[in-house]
Design a protein around this motif. Structure first.
Motif, PDB file in Angstrom:
ATOM      1  N   ALA A  80     -19.593  18.714  32.918  1.00 31.85           N
ATOM      2  CA  ALA A  80     -19.129  17.464  32.320  1.00 31.85           C
ATOM      3  C   ALA A  80     -19.707  17.339  30.918  1.00 31.85           C
ATOM      4  N   TYR A  81     -18.901  16.804  30.013  1.00 35.12           N
ATOM      5  CA  TYR A  81     -19.441  16.498  28.686  1.00 35.12           C
ATOM      6  C   TYR A  81     -19.081  15.071  28.314  1.00 35.12           C
ATOM      7  N   PRO A  82     -19.952  14.394  27.547  1.00 33.63           N
ATOM      8  CA  PRO A  82     -19.758  12.977  27.256  1.00 33.63           C
ATOM      9  C   PRO A  82     -18.808  12.744  26.089  1.00 33.63           C
ATOM     10  N   GLU A  83     -18.148  11.611  26.132  1.00 34.86           N
ATOM     11  CA  GLU A  83     -17.308  11.139  25.033  1.00 34.86           C
ATOM     12  C   GLU A  83     -17.917   9.844  24.512  1.00 34.86           C
ATOM     13  N   TYR A  84     -18.180   9.817  23.209  1.00 34.83           N
ATOM     14  CA  TYR A  84     -18.792   8.660  22.583  1.00 34.83           C
ATOM     15  C   TYR A  84     -17.765   7.883  21.764  1.00 34.83           C
ATOM     16  N   ARG A  85     -18.206   6.764  21.237  1.00 35.28           N
ATOM     17  CA  ARG A  85     -17.351   5.989  20.353  1.00 35.28           C
ATOM     18  C   ARG A  85     -17.075   6.816  19.095  1.00 35.28           C
ATOM     19  N   GLY A  86     -15.797   7.028  18.774  1.00 35.27           N
ATOM     20  CA  GLY A  86     -15.442   7.847  17.624  1.00 35.27           C
ATOM     21  C   GLY A  86     -14.475   7.120  16.705  1.00 35.27           C
ATOM     22  N   ASN A  87     -13.502   7.864  16.187  1.00 29.45           N
ATOM     23  CA  ASN A  87     -12.557   7.281  15.242  1.00 29.45           C
ATOM     24  C   ASN A  87     -11.414   6.541  15.932  1.00 29.45           C
ATOM     25  N   GLY A  88     -11.427   6.528  17.245  1.00 36.43           N
ATOM     26  CA  GLY A  88     -10.413   5.777  17.976  1.00 36.43           C
ATOM     27  C   GLY A  88      -9.133   6.531  18.252  1.00 36.43           C
ATOM     28  N   VAL A  89      -8.974   7.734  17.680  1.00 38.82           N
ATOM     29  CA  VAL A  89      -7.733   8.489  17.869  1.00 38.82           C
ATOM     30  C   VAL A  89      -7.636   9.039  19.290  1.00 38.82           C
ATOM     31  N   MET A  90      -8.731   9.563  19.812  1.00 39.32           N
ATOM     32  CA  MET A  90      -8.780  10.142  21.157  1.00 39.32           C
ATOM     33  C   MET A  90      -7.765  11.264  21.343  1.00 39.32           C
ATOM     34  N   ALA A  91      -7.715  12.162  20.353  1.00 37.83           N
ATOM     35  CA  ALA A  91      -6.744  13.256  20.400  1.00 37.83           C
ATOM     36  C   ALA A  91      -6.982  14.170  21.599  1.00 37.83           C
ATOM     37  N   SER A  92      -8.236  14.565  21.822  1.00 41.58           N
ATOM     38  CA  SER A  92      -8.520  15.455  22.946  1.00 41.58           C
ATOM     39  C   SER A  92      -8.259  14.765  24.277  1.00 41.58           C
ATOM     40  N   LEU A  93      -8.734  13.526  24.401  1.00 41.28           N
ATOM     41  CA  LEU A  93      -8.526  12.801  25.649  1.00 41.28           C
ATOM     42  C   LEU A  93      -7.048  12.530  25.891  1.00 41.28           C
ATOM     43  N   GLY A  94      -6.317  12.242  24.826  1.00 38.50           N
ATOM     44  CA  GLY A  94      -4.878  12.023  24.973  1.00 38.50           C
ATOM     45  C   GLY A  94      -4.168  13.262  25.474  1.00 38.50           C
ATOM     46  N   ASN A  95      -4.585  14.430  24.952  1.00 39.27           N
ATOM     47  CA  ASN A  95      -4.002  15.677  25.446  1.00 39.27           C
ATOM     48  C   ASN A  95      -4.346  15.900  26.914  1.00 39.27           C
ATOM     49  N   ILE A  96      -5.605  15.666  27.278  1.00 42.68           N
ATOM     50  CA  ILE A  96      -6.015  15.858  28.666  1.00 42.68           C
ATOM     51  C   ILE A  96      -5.249  14.930  29.594  1.00 42.68           C
ATOM     52  N   ALA A  97      -4.945  13.719  29.124  1.00 44.83           N
ATOM     53  CA  ALA A  97      -4.171  12.788  29.943  1.00 44.83           C
ATOM     54  C   ALA A  97      -2.776  13.328  30.246  1.00 44.83           C
ATOM     55  N   GLU A  98      -2.242  14.170  29.345  1.00 42.87           N
ATOM     56  CA  GLU A  98      -0.917  14.764  29.538  1.00 42.87           C
ATOM     57  C   GLU A  98      -0.989  16.152  30.179  1.00 42.87           C
ATOM     58  N   ASN A  99      -2.029  16.893  29.811  1.00 40.90           N
ATOM     59  CA  ASN A  99      -2.141  18.305  30.206  1.00 40.90           C
ATOM     60  C   ASN A  99      -3.616  18.595  30.470  1.00 40.90           C
ATOM     61  N   PRO A 100      -4.024  18.796  31.706  1.00 42.75           N
ATOM     62  CA  PRO A 100      -5.446  18.878  32.017  1.00 42.75           C
ATOM     63  C   PRO A 100      -6.137  20.181  31.643  1.00 42.75           C
ATOM     64  N   HIS A 101      -5.409  21.160  31.151  1.00 36.80           N
ATOM     65  CA  HIS A 101      -6.028  22.456  30.858  1.00 36.80           C
ATOM     66  C   HIS A 101      -6.832  22.388  29.563  1.00 36.80           C
ATOM     67  N   VAL A 102      -8.088  22.848  29.620  1.00 35.29           N
ATOM     68  CA  VAL A 102      -8.964  22.848  28.456  1.00 35.29           C
ATOM     69  C   VAL A 102      -9.625  24.207  28.306  1.00 35.29           C
ATOM     70  N   GLY A 103      -9.980  24.522  27.068  1.00 33.59           N
ATOM     71  CA  GLY A 103     -10.759  25.719  26.775  1.00 33.59           C
ATOM     72  C   GLY A 103     -11.988  25.317  25.987  1.00 33.59           C
ATOM     73  N   ILE A 104     -13.164  25.669  26.479  1.00 34.35           N
ATOM     74  CA  ILE A 104     -14.423  25.318  25.825  1.00 34.35           C
ATOM     75  C   ILE A 104     -15.080  26.597  25.317  1.00 34.35           C
TER      76      ILE A 104
END
Length: 213
Positions: A80-104
């Protein structure tokens, strides 16, 4: 059992004569969980590069950073990795909401000059919800900064990134303005984008006008 590697990989391996080399990597290095050495490696890293894509396949790659151990290994198949208050765009989280596949991608630029790929399936969990399930989850090491939510990743693949082209970097003391909204401290308009018009016809989303009572 899921086949390691994509159909596209295997097509190009056959086309370019690299199938035998690829097969050795798959057999010797690609796991479906984290080894003890990988878990130790994750716990030492201060930055991670996270790749995501939306439902249409449009990609985003973003940097995540924190004190060593900011990326938490829950067990050999889950991190697990944390998400903090950022610029409000939530680009990564928005993608995960549509497509759960991630590469770290984790890279040690300082000591061992080695990298670790972790590919998996992600979901978003609010901080309080995760802490209710994992009461021993440590607080953030940076005073005054707290996660708002977490990305939980179920590991599908974990494998080495060779050191051949990884540059050696030397860390220097640095003050980091975690969580600041000060434009200058965040980098300001470093690339001159604010005064540059887009070439396409896509318009930025405008804030909704205040509703009248």
């Amino acid at each position: 059992m899921r086949q390691i590697g994509s159909a596209g990989e295997r097509h190009l391996q056959k086309l370019h004569g690299t199938a035998e080399r690829a097969a050795r990597l798959y057999a010797d290095q690609v796991l479906d969980h984290l080894t003890p050495a990988m878990i130790d490696f994750v716990g030492r890293q201060e930055i991670a590069f996270v790749a995501t894509a939306d439902a249409a396949g449009e990609c985003d790659n973003s940097l995540r950073a924190g004190a060593p151990g900011f990326m938490q290994v829950i067990d050999p198949t889950t991190l697990a990795y944390p998400e903090y208050r950022g610029n409000g765009v939530m680009a990564s989280l928005g993608n995960i909401a549509e497509n759960p596949h991630v590469g770290i991608m984790l890279v040690d630029f300082v000591h061992d000059l080695i990298g670790l790929h972790i590919n998996g399936t992600a979901r978003i969990v609010e901080d309080q919800e995760l802490r209710s399930d994992l009461p021993d989850l440590p607080d953030d090491a940076v005073p005054g900064r707290a996660p708002q939510r977490w990305v939980i990743v179920d590991v599908d693949e974990a494998y080495i990134h060779c050191r051949k082209h990884i540059p050696r970097l030397e860390p220097v003391p640095q003050h980091r303005d975690w969580g600041t909204d000060d434009a200058k401290r965040k980098g300001g308009d470093y690339f001159g984008a604010k005064s540059t018009r887009r070439h396409d016809k896509m318009l930025p989303v405008q804030s909704a006008p205040p509703r009248r009572s």
